[in-house]
Design a protein around this motif. Structure first.
Motif, short mmCIF file in Angstrom:
data_model
loop_
_atom_site.label_atom_id
_atom_site.label_comp_id
_atom_site.label_asym_id
_atom_site.label_seq_id
_atom_site.Cartn_x
_atom_site.Cartn_y
_atom_site.Cartn_z
N THR A 328 0.86 -1.18 0.00
CA THR A 328 0.00 0.00 0.00
C THR A 328 0.91 1.25 0.00
O THR A 328 2.10 1.15 0.33
N LEU A 488 -7.58 -4.31 -2.40
CA LEU A 488 -8.16 -3.58 -3.51
C LEU A 488 -7.06 -3.16 -4.48
O LEU A 488 -6.08 -2.54 -4.07
N ASN A 490 -6.37 -1.08 -8.07
CA ASN A 490 -6.97 -0.10 -8.99
C ASN A 490 -8.39 0.26 -8.55
O ASN A 490 -9.32 0.30 -9.36
N ALA A 491 -8.54 0.49 -7.25
CA ALA A 491 -9.87 0.62 -6.67
C ALA A 491 -10.68 1.78 -7.22
O ALA A 491 -11.91 1.76 -7.16
N GLN A 492 -10.03 2.79 -7.78
CA GLN A 492 -10.74 3.95 -8.32
C GLN A 492 -10.86 3.91 -9.84
O GLN A 492 -11.42 4.83 -10.43
N ASN A 493 -10.33 2.86 -10.45
CA ASN A 493 -10.33 2.77 -11.91
C ASN A 493 -11.61 2.09 -12.37
O ASN A 493 -11.89 0.94 -12.02
N ARG A 494 -12.41 2.75 -13.18
CA ARG A 494 -13.73 2.26 -13.58
C ARG A 494 -13.67 0.99 -14.42
O ARG A 494 -14.68 0.29 -14.54
N TRP A 497 -10.71 -2.17 -11.91
CA TRP A 497 -10.84 -2.45 -10.48
C TRP A 497 -10.84 -3.96 -10.24
O TRP A 497 -11.31 -4.75 -11.06
N GLU A 610 -19.60 3.74 -12.78
CA GLU A 610 -18.63 3.83 -11.70
C GLU A 610 -18.25 2.44 -11.18
O GLU A 610 -18.90 1.43 -11.45
N VAL A 611 -17.17 2.41 -10.38
CA VAL A 611 -16.76 1.18 -9.70
C VAL A 611 -17.91 0.72 -8.81
O VAL A 611 -18.52 1.53 -8.10
N VAL A 613 -20.16 -0.86 -5.73
CA VAL A 613 -20.06 -0.82 -4.27
C VAL A 613 -20.67 -2.10 -3.73
O VAL A 613 -21.84 -2.41 -3.98
#
Length: 636
Positions: A328, A488, A490-494, A497, A610-611, A613
């Protein structure tokens, strides 16, 4: 013809003595120019394999292939002479860089990992922090941005690269080895360590370098190489291996017979002369080991054992939770900060956190006290615990603190409930420290991590009167505490991820035999396709089991809440076979369908919106729960 065993007719000949003398003179003449002392018998100790070798004696023969500037940095493609082996020269290619016009710089050697090559990005990153940096291309792959005719690494008559994979666990002689008898000098790691020591010599001879402030670091195989060089070369002033170099890899994990790596040749000789722990126990310089809790190349218990061996008065451990061979941002930054602290004196490191496990409690539930150095602001403390014997497959459950006491030092108290008194208890804690603005370089995160680890084994648990209070549960996740039980990527990559967890490997979340897996998730656009991947029996070859990947593709038709039900029949492997049962799960991975490594995802339906949830994950069903221990083979 082997000069030590001439044909029988020469042995009977009256000229035998002269013939043998000629052959020995020929061999000595061939090796007279070699960089390594000539030996006539197997060296039996670490000191013996390095005796008589001085990495500073031979000319370094440094050559600049090309030089360019980027911003305030000067970069070069260079080569240097490693040495001469079996009568042929060996040359290393590398990238070298430094802040333009600066003098008296501390310097770093970077060792790349397996399958990789010298990295310009590493040179630029650390040169921007104020170092002269050399990234060596020990693996011999084509150099980044290479031009036609550019020289590359050439090992000559030997080959310690991954073209000779067997050489990393080999002591026996062969056509590309140094000695004609069993010897650690025949091992790839020995020759790579020679190259690493020569890299230090290269740096010491550069006009902009302070030769008394040299550090080394590397990842994976580069981490192993970092430990070797730091163990034998006193010119190293700071070292930081990552996910490699733990030592003890040729030793079984506790309770897992046949889990040790194999060696070609004398295992005892290998342990004395080439194993990682033999070098760790000699490291005197400041040492920071950066690892991941589920790493395959540096199993966690071996990391702990190796760090205890290191005699350095300044040593630290940093662990990235839930990850294998990755970090991380807050764990990764600890390494450059460590080098900054000891080579640039930019900041002082806190002492390592301390872990105390109390087994004798009124409830029978073990408690853990974590003590942190409060000399700088503490952002948070995380404690994880797990049971699995194999750290590569262990699920690390996070425990919330029950209390906190303040003073000169700060103490946190946690509970670590047990499921099975026949299995060990493993814990690790990480303290996250805030960085002041002036301590951060561009791109640095706001905090850094320091870790500690401990364990207790069944005999201790039973003797102390501990109780198994944990039960099996159908609810796997309600995500009320976020994704802290997952890793996680690439947690913010649409589009790229990926969410993964080893929670299903924990006995508390084993599946009933006739269960379905229920998943609920929120999406922002309709008609998305999801890949749900189950990994079974990873790293269990010691029990005669084979790793498998099973994938189910599922539709999330709604924009909003989606509920997906998956049974055994929905999961298939690459051969099209159906998942036979829920036994042996080691990992669960979720990603967009087009990103799954499976030929059935070739239709390429990219994720829309979006990714997602995650909202809910559970087993629903009935049937037998208890299965054989995962470390047992079928005949046990």
């Amino acid at each position: 013809m082997n000069p030590f065993h001439p044909p029988q007719y020469f042995q009977r000949s009256s000229g035998c003595i002269f013939f043998l003398a000629f052959l020995l003179l020929w061999q000595n003449d061939l090796r007279s120019e070699d960089s390594l002392p000539h030996l006539t018998a197997t060296p039996r100790s670490l000191d013996a394999i390095w005796r008589g070798y001085d990495p500073t004696v031979e000319p370094i023969e440094a050559r600049t292939v090309r030089e360019w500037t980027t911003g305030e940095l000067t970069l070069r493609h260079v080569t240097y002479r490693i040495g001469t082996f079996r009568g042929k020269p060996a040359t290393m290619a590398a990238f070298y860089g430094f802040p333009t016009g600066r003098k008296n710089l501390p310097a770093l050697v970077h060792f790349h990992g397996g399958g990789q090559r010298a990295f310009q990005a590493e040179v630029r990153r650390f040169a921007a922090r104020g170092y002269a940096v050399l990234s060596i291309n020990w693996g011999g792959r084509e150099m980044e941005s290479a031009r036609k005719g550019d020289p590359n690494t050439d090992w000559g008559a030997v080959d310690p690269t991954q073209n000779n994979v067997g050489g990393y666990s080999n002591l026996l002689p062969g056509p590309q080895t140094v000695d004609p008898f069993p010897s650690a000098r025949n091992n790839n790691w020995f020759l790579l360590a020679v190259a690493g020591r020569r890299a230090i010599t290269f740096l010491q001879q550069q006009a902009e370098v302070d030769g008394n402030r040299i550090g080394i670091y590397g990842h994976s195989m580069g981490g192993r190489l970092t430990g070797l060089v730091a163990g034998v070369d006193r010119r190293v002033r700071a070292a930081s291996p990552s996910v490699g170099g733990s030592g003890f890899l040729q030793t079984d994990l506790w309770g897992l017979s046949r889990s040790a790596r194999r060696v070609r040749g004398d295992l005892e000789l290998f342990q004395k002369t080439m194993a990682g722990q033999a070098y760790l126990e000699r490291i005197q310089c400041p040492l920071l080991f950066l690892s991941a809790t589920n790493d395959f190349n540096a199993p966690l218990e071996f990391v702990g054992r190796g760090m205890k061996l290191a005699p350095s008065p300044e040593k630290r451990l940093v662990l990235a939770p839930h990850l294998n061979h990755r970090f991380t941002p807050a764990t990764e930054i600890s390494r450059p900060l460590w080098l900054d602290a000891h080579l640039l004196q930019r900041l002082e490191f806190p002492t390592s956190p301390r872990i105390q496990i109390q087994l004798k409690t009124e409830s029978g539930i073990p408690t853990v006290q974590v003590t942190a150095d409060s000399s700088r602001p503490v952002e948070r403390v995380e404690l994880y615990y797990g049971y699995a014997r194999d750290p590569r497959n262990r699920f690390w459950a996070r425990s919330d603190p029950k209390s906190k006491s303040k003073g000169k030092t700060v103490h946190w108290q946690f509970e670590t409930p047990l499921f099975d008194l026949e299995e060990p208890l493993f814990v690790h804690a990480t303290v996250y420290y805030r960085l002041a603005r002036e301590e951060r370089q561009p791109g640095d995160p706001a905090s850094f991590a320091l870790s500690a680890m401990a364990s207790r084994y069944p005999e201790e648990l039973v003797s102390a009167g501990c109780r198994a209070t944990e039960k099996r549960r159908d609810l796997i996740e309600d995500f009320q505490q976020g994704m802290r039980n997952w890793y996680l990527l690439n947690a913010q990559n649409r589009h790229h991820w990926l969410f993964g967890t080893r929670k299903l490997a924990d006995p508390r979340w084993e599946a009933p035999a006739e269960a379905e897996l229920i998943l609920e998730l929120m999406t922002s656009q309709p008609d998305n396709r999801l890949a749900v991947q189950i990994m079974t029996d990873q790293w269990r070859s010691y029990a005669g089991k084979k790793k498998q990947t099973w994938i189910a593709f599922a539709r999330a038709p709604e924009a909003g809440q989606n509920r997906i039900r998956l049974g055994l029949g929905d999961f298939h492997n690459a051969e099209g076979e159906t998942l036979p049962d829920w036994a042996g799960i080691t990992e669960l991975i979720l990603c967009a369908a087009d990103k799954a490594r499976d030929p059935r995802s070739a239709s390429k339906e990219p994720w829309q919106g979006e990714v997602p949830v995650l909202k809910y994950l559970a087993w629903q069903g009935k049937g037998e729960i208890k299965r054989p221990k995962p470390y047992l083979s079928a005949d046990e």
